[in-house]
Design a protein around this motif. Sequence first.
Motif, PDB file in Angstrom:
ATOM      1  N   GLU A 141       0.813  -1.212   0.000  1.00  0.00           N
ATOM      2  CA  GLU A 141       0.000   0.000   0.000  1.00  0.00           C
ATOM      3  C   GLU A 141       0.848   1.264   0.000  1.00  0.00           C
ATOM      4  O   GLU A 141       0.564   2.217  -0.705  1.00  0.00           O
ATOM      5  CB  GLU A 141      -0.934  -0.005   1.219  1.00  0.00           C
ATOM      6  CG  GLU A 141      -1.958  -1.135   1.174  1.00  0.00           C
ATOM      7  CD  GLU A 141      -2.865  -1.114   2.389  1.00  0.00           C
ATOM      8  OE1 GLU A 141      -2.693  -0.212   3.235  1.00  0.00           O
ATOM      9  OE2 GLU A 141      -3.739  -1.987   2.488  1.00  0.00           O
ATOM     10  N   ASN A 142       1.899   1.283   0.793  1.00  0.00           N
ATOM     11  CA  ASN A 142       2.693   2.516   0.873  1.00  0.00           C
ATOM     12  C   ASN A 142       4.092   2.245   1.410  1.00  0.00           C
ATOM     13  O   ASN A 142       4.347   1.213   2.022  1.00  0.00           O
ATOM     14  CB  ASN A 142       1.996   3.555   1.766  1.00  0.00           C
ATOM     15  CG  ASN A 142       1.939   3.103   3.216  1.00  0.00           C
ATOM     16  OD1 ASN A 142       1.891   1.920   3.491  1.00  0.00           O
ATOM     17  ND2 ASN A 142       1.940   4.039   4.132  1.00  0.00           N
ATOM     18  N   THR A 143       4.981   3.215   1.144  1.00  0.00           N
ATOM     19  CA  THR A 143       6.314   3.186   1.712  1.00  0.00           C
ATOM     20  C   THR A 143       6.286   3.978   3.012  1.00  0.00           C
ATOM     21  O   THR A 143       5.888   5.139   3.027  1.00  0.00           O
ATOM     22  CB  THR A 143       7.334   3.825   0.736  1.00  0.00           C
ATOM     23  OG1 THR A 143       7.415   2.998  -0.416  1.00  0.00           O
ATOM     24  CG2 THR A 143       8.699   3.916   1.369  1.00  0.00           C
ATOM     25  N   LYS A 144       6.738   3.365   4.078  1.00  0.00           N
ATOM     26  CA  LYS A 144       6.665   4.016   5.377  1.00  0.00           C
ATOM     27  C   LYS A 144       7.928   4.812   5.697  1.00  0.00           C
ATOM     28  O   LYS A 144       7.971   5.533   6.682  1.00  0.00           O
ATOM     29  CB  LYS A 144       6.425   2.970   6.464  1.00  0.00           C
ATOM     30  CG  LYS A 144       5.110   2.214   6.274  1.00  0.00           C
ATOM     31  CD  LYS A 144       4.972   1.086   7.274  1.00  0.00           C
ATOM     32  CE  LYS A 144       3.716   0.273   6.993  1.00  0.00           C
ATOM     33  NZ  LYS A 144       3.613  -0.889   7.890  1.00  0.00           N
ATOM     34  N   VAL A 145       8.971   4.641   4.864  1.00  0.00           N
ATOM     35  CA  VAL A 145      10.233   5.339   5.096  1.00  0.00           C
ATOM     36  C   VAL A 145      10.498   6.279   3.933  1.00  0.00           C
ATOM     37  O   VAL A 145      10.657   5.850   2.800  1.00  0.00           O
ATOM     38  CB  VAL A 145      11.409   4.350   5.239  1.00  0.00           C
ATOM     39  CG1 VAL A 145      12.694   5.105   5.550  1.00  0.00           C
ATOM     40  CG2 VAL A 145      11.115   3.324   6.320  1.00  0.00           C
ATOM     41  N   GLU A 146      10.539   7.558   4.231  1.00  0.00           N
ATOM     42  CA  GLU A 146      10.843   8.563   3.213  1.00  0.00           C
ATOM     43  C   GLU A 146      12.354   8.729   3.045  1.00  0.00           C
ATOM     44  O   GLU A 146      12.855   8.860   1.941  1.00  0.00           O
ATOM     45  CB  GLU A 146      10.216   9.903   3.616  1.00  0.00           C
ATOM     46  CG  GLU A 146      10.405  11.027   2.601  1.00  0.00           C
ATOM     47  CD  GLU A 146       9.414  10.961   1.460  1.00  0.00           C
ATOM     48  OE1 GLU A 146       9.583  11.727   0.496  1.00  0.00           O
ATOM     49  OE2 GLU A 146       8.458  10.160   1.536  1.00  0.00           O
ATOM     50  N   PHE A 147      13.062   8.718   4.157  1.00  0.00           N
ATOM     51  CA  PHE A 147      14.494   9.022   4.145  1.00  0.00           C
ATOM     52  C   PHE A 147      15.200   8.059   5.094  1.00  0.00           C
ATOM     53  O   PHE A 147      15.005   8.121   6.302  1.00  0.00           O
ATOM     54  CB  PHE A 147      14.699  10.478   4.597  1.00  0.00           C
ATOM     55  CG  PHE A 147      16.025  11.070   4.209  1.00  0.00           C
ATOM     56  CD1 PHE A 147      16.359  11.288   2.888  1.00  0.00           C
ATOM     57  CD2 PHE A 147      16.939  11.430   5.184  1.00  0.00           C
ATOM     58  CE1 PHE A 147      17.570  11.858   2.533  1.00  0.00           C
ATOM     59  CE2 PHE A 147      18.151  12.003   4.854  1.00  0.00           C
ATOM     60  CZ  PHE A 147      18.473  12.215   3.515  1.00  0.00           C
ATOM     61  N   LEU A 148      15.995   7.164   4.543  1.00  0.00           N
ATOM     62  CA  LEU A 148      16.693   6.156   5.332  1.00  0.00           C
ATOM     63  C   LEU A 148      18.187   6.475   5.338  1.00  0.00           C
ATOM     64  O   LEU A 148      18.800   6.623   4.283  1.00  0.00           O
ATOM     65  CB  LEU A 148      16.451   4.762   4.758  1.00  0.00           C
ATOM     66  CG  LEU A 148      17.008   3.583   5.562  1.00  0.00           C
ATOM     67  CD1 LEU A 148      16.367   3.515   6.947  1.00  0.00           C
ATOM     68  CD2 LEU A 148      16.769   2.259   4.822  1.00  0.00           C
ATOM     69  N   ILE A 149      18.751   6.572   6.521  1.00  0.00           N
ATOM     70  CA  ILE A 149      20.148   6.988   6.681  1.00  0.00           C
ATOM     71  C   ILE A 149      20.963   5.807   7.191  1.00  0.00           C
ATOM     72  O   ILE A 149      20.545   5.094   8.105  1.00  0.00           O
ATOM     73  CB  ILE A 149      20.252   8.150   7.694  1.00  0.00           C
ATOM     74  CG1 ILE A 149      19.349   9.314   7.266  1.00  0.00           C
ATOM     75  CG2 ILE A 149      21.699   8.627   7.848  1.00  0.00           C
ATOM     76  CD1 ILE A 149      19.117  10.336   8.364  1.00  0.00           C
ATOM     77  N   VAL A 150      22.131   5.607   6.593  1.00  0.00           N
ATOM     78  CA  VAL A 150      23.061   4.603   7.112  1.00  0.00           C
ATOM     79  C   VAL A 150      24.310   5.315   7.618  1.00  0.00           C
ATOM     80  O   VAL A 150      24.808   6.252   6.990  1.00  0.00           O
ATOM     81  CB  VAL A 150      23.444   3.554   6.053  1.00  0.00           C
ATOM     82  CG1 VAL A 150      24.172   4.180   4.881  1.00  0.00           C
ATOM     83  CG2 VAL A 150      24.307   2.454   6.675  1.00  0.00           C
ATOM     84  N   VAL A 151      24.780   4.887   8.773  1.00  0.00           N
ATOM     85  CA  VAL A 151      26.024   5.406   9.345  1.00  0.00           C
ATOM     86  C   VAL A 151      26.996   4.238   9.461  1.00  0.00           C
ATOM     87  O   VAL A 151      26.743   3.297  10.219  1.00  0.00           O
ATOM     88  CB  VAL A 151      25.791   6.047  10.728  1.00  0.00           C
ATOM     89  CG1 VAL A 151      27.100   6.573  11.288  1.00  0.00           C
ATOM     90  CG2 VAL A 151      24.765   7.170  10.628  1.00  0.00           C
ATOM     91  N   ALA A 152      28.071   4.276   8.693  1.00  0.00           N
ATOM     92  CA  ALA A 152      29.059   3.197   8.711  1.00  0.00           C
ATOM     93  C   ALA A 152      30.033   3.428   9.865  1.00  0.00           C
ATOM     94  O   ALA A 152      30.643   4.482   9.978  1.00  0.00           O
ATOM     95  CB  ALA A 152      29.813   3.155   7.381  1.00  0.00           C
ATOM     96  N   MET A 153      30.178   2.406  10.719  1.00  0.00           N
ATOM     97  CA  MET A 153      31.001   2.532  11.922  1.00  0.00           C
ATOM     98  C   MET A 153      31.978   1.365  12.005  1.00  0.00           C
ATOM     99  O   MET A 153      31.694   0.262  11.504  1.00  0.00           O
ATOM    100  CB  MET A 153      30.097   2.568  13.157  1.00  0.00           C
ATOM    101  CG  MET A 153      30.825   2.716  14.487  1.00  0.00           C
ATOM    102  SD  MET A 153      29.647   2.885  15.848  1.00  0.00           S
ATOM    103  CE  MET A 153      30.753   2.820  17.260  1.00  0.00           C
ATOM    104  N   TYR A 154      33.130   1.603  12.630  1.00  0.00           N
ATOM    105  CA  TYR A 154      34.107   0.534  12.860  1.00  0.00           C
ATOM    106  C   TYR A 154      34.351   0.417  14.365  1.00  0.00           C
ATOM    107  O   TYR A 154      33.676  -0.328  15.045  1.00  0.00           O
ATOM    108  CB  TYR A 154      35.387   0.809  12.075  1.00  0.00           C
ATOM    109  CG  TYR A 154      36.410  -0.291  12.185  1.00  0.00           C
ATOM    110  CD1 TYR A 154      36.151  -1.546  11.656  1.00  0.00           C
ATOM    111  CD2 TYR A 154      37.623  -0.078  12.821  1.00  0.00           C
ATOM    112  CE1 TYR A 154      37.068  -2.586  11.762  1.00  0.00           C
ATOM    113  CE2 TYR A 154      38.560  -1.104  12.935  1.00  0.00           C
ATOM    114  CZ  TYR A 154      38.278  -2.353  12.401  1.00  0.00           C
ATOM    115  OH  TYR A 154      39.199  -3.361  12.510  1.00  0.00           O
ATOM    116  N   ASN A 155      35.311   1.187  14.888  1.00  0.00           N
ATOM    117  CA  ASN A 155      35.547   1.164  16.342  1.00  0.00           C
ATOM    118  C   ASN A 155      35.710   2.584  16.882  1.00  0.00           C
ATOM    119  O   ASN A 155      36.459   2.815  17.834  1.00  0.00           O
ATOM    120  CB  ASN A 155      36.783   0.326  16.681  1.00  0.00           C
ATOM    121  CG  ASN A 155      38.053   0.908  16.052  1.00  0.00           C
ATOM    122  OD1 ASN A 155      37.993   1.853  15.274  1.00  0.00           O
ATOM    123  ND2 ASN A 155      39.196   0.348  16.392  1.00  0.00           N
TER     124      ASN A 155
END
Length: 809
Positions: free
Chosen positions: A85-99
């Motif tokens: 029916e619809n997309t619930k996420v308009e803007f999806l952010i990924v943060v790449a992390m190590y240590n």
Amino acid sequence: MSKLENASKPQLQKIEASKEPEVVQPTDKPSPIVYQPLKLLKIMTTNHHEGKEYVNLKETIGLAPIAPDTRFRESIFKNLLYDEENTKVEFLIVVAMYNEDVKNFTDTMHGIADNLDDFRLAGIAPEKICTVIIVDGMRPFLQTYNKQKPFFSQFFDENAVKDFFKPEGDDLQKCKIPGETDDDEFAHCFMKTHYFGDCQLGLQTILCIKQKNKRKLNTHLWFFGGFCEMFQPKYVMLLDIGTKPLPKSLFYLYEAMRTDERIAGCCGEITVMDPNFWNMVQMAQLVEYKISHMFDKALESIIGYITVLPGAFSAYRWEALQGEPLWEDYFKSICHPYLMNAFQSNIYLAEDRVLCLALVSKKDCNYLLRYVKKSVAETDVPEKLSVLMSQRRRWINGSWFALIDSLRRADVIYYSNHSCCRKFWFTFQMFYYSVSVAFTWFMVGTFFLAFAIAMRGLFSGDTAWVGSWLVVLYITVIIVVIFLSLGVKPARVEEVYKIVSYAYGVFMIFTTVLMFLYIFKGLSDFNWILPFMIATIAIFAFVSLINRAALTVSKGAVQFILMTPTYVNVFLTYAICNIHDCSWGNRPDQMTEEEKKRVEEFEEFRTKWAMVWALCNSAFAYYLNLLDKTSQDGGHTSRRWFVYAIAFVGVGILFLRFIGAMIYWTQEECCKNSLALDKTIARTPKKRDTERRERLERRRRANQSETEVPMREKPLADSSPLNGRALETMSSPSDMVSENGNSLTHNIATLKAQREEKGVSIEELAKITEISAEEINMIESGEKIPTHEELKKIKRSLRRLPAKSQHLS
């Protein structure tokens, strides 16, 4: 022949169908951390190459729960799952992390949270934005977690992991799933709505810790092939931990794609966070970053093809990424590792560049890439020369080979739906990069040639021996750099590289000062240089002024000029001599089995490549220097055509970049599209603003006379959700006294009567005053204490409005 590992699509659909209706937790109540381990669903395929059979990844189709779980738990993840029916996420952010540590973590997360209010004003609720922090391996995460456990315990629950997996010796690095194979990948996901810094809007956060350390590209595989497949967002944002987007920066990138459907991806400006003026390495990078954005990114943006959207700060349209750009180009090194020879491996040190070409040339599409100068992010940059060298080794080799690959595949643009005009400019851009690649290839030889000619012109006759010795010293330093680059890691000889860098800086100062002296003394051999120098300085100064960057550039200009010979002679030489090293810069990781088998092949490639490069630069510098010396000895200075040619090529490239910078600046200032913001929605007050208002109210109550009506204490209505309780108590609005001596209740009642008498609705008054209708309603009902400024706005607006009959007409 292909097979599905881990799950089938019908099984995945069954998992999705089992989810219950969406439940959004109210932001004013603290929510617990929800833990659930998830498995990456892979489709594997069999390929044949050079008589051998390989089973490799074809694509990923999402994420699945791990036994004994059979469905997704009630969490942010489940609420955001895509349905038909619809997309619930308009803007999806990924943060790449190590240590990375707490400071890097909070810099990034606070920066993201500071952008939420701008999205809300554009009609994008916080519930439609989600941040996924993906950590590259449990081992590196535990290194940080054990040092700063109180902070990271807000996001990570080690007891939940131990209860689920019951690892041997409670060692979280030994977690395994039932029937685990080498190709299986799973991660620990912790989901909660968090409040960062002064922002009182909740940020939906998923901390995803991969069990295995498999490098940053695999982190993006989890994001694109896992979370994006499950959520189907409209737009995605890539960030690195430690990169801090400034207020409105994320929104500006979103706005660029939302207002132009042709834009497949965009990036903003990355600048140095808190640069130390006395650190030459940092200040040189500050100017370098600024100049590259003002000139290079601007020129590429007007053509529509930006050669690299940095993975640390860029946004994409998810629809444009799907298909070949991801699985045939961006993830080629994962899906086809058997094709990763030395040449291909160097290309995929800069997989962002490969993705950019794939998007612009996508078949039957006319996607463009853009640079958005208003969008700015700060990042920590290397402070030490050795760390910067390791970083630039990867950048230089990756960009060099990716550009060569782009030139080889330039014809793919003709299969897109771009106009003939756009294809012509793309072709022109490829020609421009051909010249740039050639210019860079001979850069070390060109610098030596310029130095040798300058020394011969500046020292003649009785002082000629000085120039000769300086040239010999220059060559000696280059040889030292080559030997160091071939055998020693920069960190082990940091002091030697510092001495080399200082020596090159002294050479630069010495040559520049002497040239100016001889020019102003009227030495004819160098008079022709003066117009070029004036033009160069004027171009940089003018572009810096119109971009409001003159102060930034001027603060680091001297350091940048002094570091220029180091950038050319040290960084380029080190990169070429380590072309066999295709590891991830400064991030320690383990070589794959495929890479271990090819070490000898890569070293052989390095030997051939470095030898050809050294011979080309040596021959170029030697023969042109000899030609110049012969011309000068014979008095035929007009034969210095090659010197003029090199100078004209350099100035020509600069002039082209100047034209691009000017056109881009004009477009941004005059022709930029913007999203219409809802002015009836008030900005969410920052936590510090709310606390300041409370302090003023307490001070006002303390100053009231004893004859005033005693004030009743009442909890603050819009209590901050940061700690899950009201910040302080505040007096009831019915007992407050305004500046003219009347009670606040009387003033509000009068204003309400005036509004009703003139026939003005709350919504109409909200549009005029730019105070939200909800806030006006709360003020009139006594639920909210208006500020002095809000009262003035309402009074002034009602005074100017006509009577009811006139208003209606």
